[in-house]
Design an enzyme around this catalytic site. Structure first.
Site, PDB file in Angstrom:
ATOM      1  N   GLY A 214       0.775  -1.210   0.097  1.00 46.96           N
ATOM      2  CA  GLY A 214       0.081   0.203  -0.023  1.00 46.96           C
ATOM      3  C   GLY A 214       0.785   1.343   0.022  1.00 46.96           C
ATOM      4  O   GLY A 214       2.123   1.033  -0.379  1.00 46.96           O
ATOM      5  N   ILE A 215       0.232   2.413   0.591  1.00 44.66           N
ATOM      6  CA  ILE A 215       1.066   3.500   0.560  1.00 44.66           C
ATOM      7  C   ILE A 215       1.070   4.048   1.899  1.00 44.66           C
ATOM      8  O   ILE A 215       0.409   3.899   2.932  1.00 44.66           O
ATOM      9  CB  ILE A 215       0.381   4.548  -0.489  1.00 44.66           C
ATOM     10  N   GLY A 216       2.296   4.783   2.296  1.00 47.20           N
ATOM     11  CA  GLY A 216       2.298   5.322   3.526  1.00 47.20           C
ATOM     12  C   GLY A 216       3.642   4.957   4.306  1.00 47.20           C
ATOM     13  O   GLY A 216       4.677   4.126   3.669  1.00 47.20           O
ATOM     14  N   ALA A 217       3.806   5.288   5.382  1.00 40.64           N
ATOM     15  CA  ALA A 217       4.941   5.005   6.287  1.00 40.64           C
ATOM     16  C   ALA A 217       5.264   3.606   6.569  1.00 40.64           C
ATOM     17  O   ALA A 217       6.177   3.104   6.381  1.00 40.64           O
ATOM     18  CB  ALA A 217       4.681   5.891   7.568  1.00 40.64           C
ATOM     19  N   ILE A 218       4.325   2.918   6.858  1.00 39.27           N
ATOM     20  CA  ILE A 218       4.184   1.403   7.061  1.00 39.27           C
ATOM     21  C   ILE A 218       4.837   0.719   5.783  1.00 39.27           C
ATOM     22  O   ILE A 218       5.911  -0.176   5.972  1.00 39.27           O
ATOM     23  CB  ILE A 218       2.846   0.725   7.896  1.00 39.27           C
ATOM     24  N   GLU A 237      -1.134  -2.644  -6.837  1.00 39.90           N
ATOM     25  CA  GLU A 237      -1.955  -1.567  -7.457  1.00 39.90           C
ATOM     26  C   GLU A 237      -1.059  -0.361  -7.762  1.00 39.90           C
ATOM     27  O   GLU A 237      -1.310   0.338  -8.850  1.00 39.90           O
ATOM     28  CB  GLU A 237      -3.294  -1.278  -6.992  1.00 39.90           C
ATOM     29  N   GLY A 335      -7.957  -1.206  -3.108  1.00 45.18           N
ATOM     30  CA  GLY A 335      -7.677  -2.599  -3.326  1.00 45.18           C
ATOM     31  C   GLY A 335      -7.317  -3.628  -2.201  1.00 45.18           C
ATOM     32  O   GLY A 335      -6.960  -4.785  -2.539  1.00 45.18           O
TER      33      GLY A 335
END
Length: 434
Positions: A214-218, A237, A335
């Site tokens: 996915g997106i972001g810091a993690i 995705e 997604g």
């Protein structure tokens, strides 16, 4: 060449291009970093010429002025995924949210939400007269192929990407030329909590696995702990900047993929100029519409597919709320469910929901006895696999309700474990689940 004549004849100003939009139209706006702001800004400036225009978009990057106060009656947003601007528009009644898995959006354009106009952003045409949708293929390319009219913002700084990304100039009704940097997403700050979560997630990744991030810091933190892995692949995705370093260093080779071997497969890009320049004319990155990339049956053709996503809350049964806080919609399904289910089909696949154990500066536990009233369940308890926090890994698949609850309590923040334990004891008796 004939295509050059078509292109020259259809070049116009943004002011003229919005004349191809009529009151009552359904207008699909390109996604995320592909947002054609030079055209949508003019559309809003001329709002008095338009009434009851439905604006359909997923993530809005940039200013999203069409959903600002004062646009009521002229435009109404229909969003598949809320962000900062669209969140307030829906909350204040200027827009609506439509729940939908990302993979299914192109199908909606066939049957339920047929587009009148698609407003997109593309690269300049190549020598054969084809433009590329660049960083945003996802639902953008399907919308352009299905719309009655297509307006394209032609940006000299839009990368030309490989895969199924192109339209011929003859398929486009108006071209607006610009030379602007593509919208960028700042690299998130990674703190100690994110690093601990990333390290725990990386323990579940093996050499040769194919990843969805996915997106972001993690997700970016996960990438930090994969540098000693070998021959990782990507089927996701989207990707952001963190993937570039691992591709350049030879950690991500896609060599062991069972689908699109040798290719990093994505549907859109969201990052900085470094990512966009890396993707430009790079045959190692293959981009396709989201109804292909996110189709669970396609995802499942990748052996050892590991999906990594995040959420807002997890209850003690393993129900995952990723898109709302109680009754308040804050994002969307995206997604997540596509890849959770695709990983289940995948031979050797695993899905991970990675979250910090608390919110509100440590005052609120994200692992809870019950989801907040009205919260939407994004990933059901029957679909959930791993839950990962900074305190460890809870494997829920195949576990009883009691076993799930105890596993989740063990990875909750220590400050909340006694409270969760009391909830467990109140809920479960020796013979009855209340």
């Amino acid at each position: 060449m004939a295509w050059r004549r078509i292109y020259e004849q259809r070049k116009m100003t943004a002011q003229d291009a919005v004349g191809l939009i009529h009151s009552g139209d359904r207008v699909i706006i390109a996604h995320a970093a592909g947002a054609p702001l030079a055209i949508t800004d003019v559309l809003v400036e001329q709002k008095e010429n338009f009434h009851d225009v439905e604006i359909v978009q997923m993530v809005s990057m940039g200013n999203a002025r069409f959903c600002e106060p004062g646009t009521e009656g002229h435009f109404r947003l229909n969003s598949f995924f809320l962000g900062a601007q669209s969140r307030s528009a829906v909350r204040e009644g200027r827009g609506d949210f439509t729940p939908c898995c990302f993979s299914e959006i192109p199908d909606l354009f066939d049957e339920i939400l047929p587009p009148d106009v698609a407003v997109i952003q593309v690269s300049p045409p190549d020598k054969h007269g084809f433009v590329s949708c660049g960083v945003s293929v996802d639902y953008t390319l399907p919308a352009a192929r299905k719309a009655r009219r297509v307006i394209a913002q032609v940006n000299t700084q839009m990368p030309r990407t490989w895969g199924d990304t192109c339209l011929h100039v003859s398929q486009i009704d108006g071209f607006v030329e610009i030379d602007h940097p593509v919208l960028e997403l700042e690299i998130p700050r990674i703190g100690d909590v994110e690093r601990a979560i990333g390290e725990n997630c990386a323990r579940l990744v093996r050499d040769g696995d194919t990843l969805q991030l996915g997106i972001g810091a993690i997700p970016d933190a996960v990438l930090l702990f994969l540098k000693d892995k070998k021959d990782l692949g990507i089927h996701s995705e989207m990707i952001s900047d963190g993937v570039v370093e691992l591709m350049e260093s030879g950690v991500i080779t896609n060599a062991r993929k069972t689908l699109y071997q040798g290719k990093t497969v994505v549907s859109f890009l969201m990052g900085t100029k470094r990512l966009y320049e890396f993707a430009d004319d790079n045959p190692a990155i293959a981009m396709f519409p989201v109804d292909h990339v996110n189709d669970p049956c396609v995802i499942g053709q990748n052996d050892n597919l590991v999906s990594i996503n995040s959420c807002v809350q997890v209850d003690l049964m393993g129900q995952v709320a990723s898109e709302s806080v109680g009754l308040t919609q804050i994002s969307g399904i995206g997604g997540q469910l596509d890849f959770v289910r695709g990983s289940r089909i995948s031979k050797g696949g695993r899905s991970i929901i990675a979250i910090s154990s608390t919110a509100g500066h440590g005052k609120i536990s994200k692992i809870v006895p019950f989801l907040d009233r009205g919260a939407a369940v994004t990933t059901s308890r029957t679909d959930v696999d791993y839950i990962v926090t900074e305190y460890g890994i809870a494997h829920l698949r195949g576990k009883t309700l009691r076993e799930r609850a105890l596993a989740l309590i063990a990875v909750a923040h220590p400050d909340f474990r006694k409270e969760l334990q009391r909830a467990y004891e109140e809920r479960f008796t020796d013979t009855i689940i209340v």
